[in-house]
Enzyme design. Sequence first.
Site, PDB file in Angstrom:
ATOM      1  N   GLU A 164       0.787  -1.215  -0.146  1.00  0.00           N
ATOM      2  CA  GLU A 164      -0.168  -0.075   0.090  1.00  0.00           C
ATOM      3  C   GLU A 164       0.831   0.988   0.060  1.00  0.00           C
ATOM      4  OE1 GLU A 164      -2.760  -0.253   3.372  1.00  0.00           O
ATOM      5  OE2 GLU A 164      -4.017  -1.987   2.352  1.00  0.00           O
ATOM      6  N   HIS A 198     -10.426   0.460  -0.336  1.00  0.00           N
ATOM      7  CA  HIS A 198     -10.653  -0.537   0.822  1.00  0.00           C
ATOM      8  C   HIS A 198     -12.330  -0.736   0.559  1.00  0.00           C
ATOM      9  CE1 HIS A 198      -6.972   0.879   2.369  1.00  0.00           C
ATOM     10  NE2 HIS A 198      -7.020  -0.262   3.304  1.00  0.00           N
TER      11      HIS A 198
END
Length: 311
Positions: A164, A198
């Site tokens: 990430e 997400h």
Amino acid sequence: MEEEVVSKGTAVVACTAMTLSYVAILYAPTLILRLPRPPSFNSFMIRRFVCAAISSIVSLLICALILPIRRKEASVLLGVYGIQVDHIWQAVVFPVFLTSLMYAGSLVLKSLVLVESWRDNVNHSEGVSLECIKIIIQKLIASIVSVTSNVLAWRNFVVAPLTEELVFRACMIPLLLCGGFKPYTVIYLCPIFFSLAHLNHLMEFYSKQNYSLVKTSMVVGLQLGYTVIFGSYASFLFIRTGHLIAPLAAHMFCNFMGLPVLFSRRNGMVSIAFVAGMVGFLSLLFPMTRPDLYNYRSNNCKCWHGYCSWS
């Protein structure tokens, strides 16, 4: 870098594409390649680790092609991505210490629980003894072994933070800054992409956890809010320090600690510690992220991440 810059539209489109690819590739083996489902949960997670790694590498390559970098040398590219070795201990210690201040309440609560556990062991052993110390050490070793062999621990503390940060900080922030966005704008814009990545949790919670749509929305909404806040903080660290390891270390620490504890009915010290920690965090946020603490050349230069304008 050359004088040519990336357009804002190109930067946003590239960031959007990297966000979509980061999520989509997780489902590619089953939905696109039609591979059979993994036989076990560990195999499923390892497959996802590989997918996330591939997505990160592709994003790094695409970013290198888009950015107007004069010399396509490894050292130059690594520097653009914030991967550097100078001042590395500062880039780890200072951000982790700064981040830990937000968790002062959590740390106090964990300390209180640890003290209570120690007292229970001492009471059962009728005082401090070698056997008592041996039991505590064995429990500590067992917990460490359990964590290192847990695939979810590898996801939360290694794979997810690393991939990430590579995609949403190392790749996106240089693109957005090179596209003409101001540092403060990037700090608020980059977390939007981070939170969108997400959104797949909404589907997973709803389908796999058997949550109602309302409960799922509340859980995912809380998570998205947290990712936006953390994403802004991580972007701030990356822009200020120029080190990828700064937000990476903070990311790992936050994943380990979870959500900060604001108060505890058991002890008022937790709330006091939280407030004191937040005051310390806000007071030290800029002093502890001064660019000159992390870079040799931070004065009178026009660097890609714009930290000169912050000093």
